[in-house]
Design a protein around this motif. Sequence first.
Motif, short mmCIF file in Angstrom:
data_model
loop_
_atom_site.label_atom_id
_atom_site.label_comp_id
_atom_site.label_asym_id
_atom_site.label_seq_id
_atom_site.Cartn_x
_atom_site.Cartn_y
_atom_site.Cartn_z
N ARG A 1 0.85 -1.19 0.00
CA ARG A 1 0.00 0.00 0.00
C ARG A 1 0.89 1.24 0.00
NH1 ARG A 1 -4.47 0.14 4.47
NH2 ARG A 1 -5.25 -1.49 3.11
N CYS A 2 0.54 2.19 -0.85
CA CYS A 2 1.32 3.43 -0.90
C CYS A 2 0.38 4.59 -1.17
CB CYS A 2 2.41 3.36 -1.96
SG CYS A 2 1.79 3.19 -3.64
N ASP A 3 0.85 5.80 -0.92
CA ASP A 3 0.07 6.98 -1.27
C ASP A 3 0.96 7.94 -2.05
OD1 ASP A 3 0.16 8.74 1.96
OD2 ASP A 3 1.73 7.90 0.72
#
Length: 201
Positions: A35-37
Amino acid sequence: EPFIDLYIRALGDHTQKVVEHAEECNAHGKQALIRCDGPYGNLSFNYYRYGSLVLVGGGIGITPIISVLKNIYECDKKQLANKRMCIRNVHLIWIMPHASEADLFLDLLMCYRSLAARNPALPHLNIMIHVTRDDPAAENDKISILFSRPDFFSVMEKCIGDKHEESTSILVYACGPGKMVNQLWDASMKRNKKDLRVDFY
């Protein structure tokens, strides 16, 4: 595009864990879920309006430059016309401590150089790779490697000498260590003249 590529270099505890997780998943035939933003920041300049580009990447700082090259060299004829590209020459300088780091993008860079050589509508691509710590014995059979730090004053002289006679502007873009960026800034700003504008980003 339906996908994006993420290049993660293990430089600290967190990125090391990400790389180890990806390797473990790969060993078991599984897809790594991370998960990344983001993304954060953008290239807020129109590089298509410049006659020459000087793109300098230090180590992993090559990644935003790869995006620029992709936009330039992976265009079809219709896209080229729509972008109204003024670029005649692209000079890429990639600086790294070890020659093995070039393997990450070398095949892609060679592909772009080949495309530029075959398609006269694309700008000429000049690639210089500088290795600062390896012994010259660590040569690469795909491209000549300079085992030294670049002299940015000489680099700028060459870029100006190679520019098309009608070009009146050069864009210099750098991503990498602060010392490298400062040295390139000094060399670039001293080339600003009445008949030649050098913009630095």
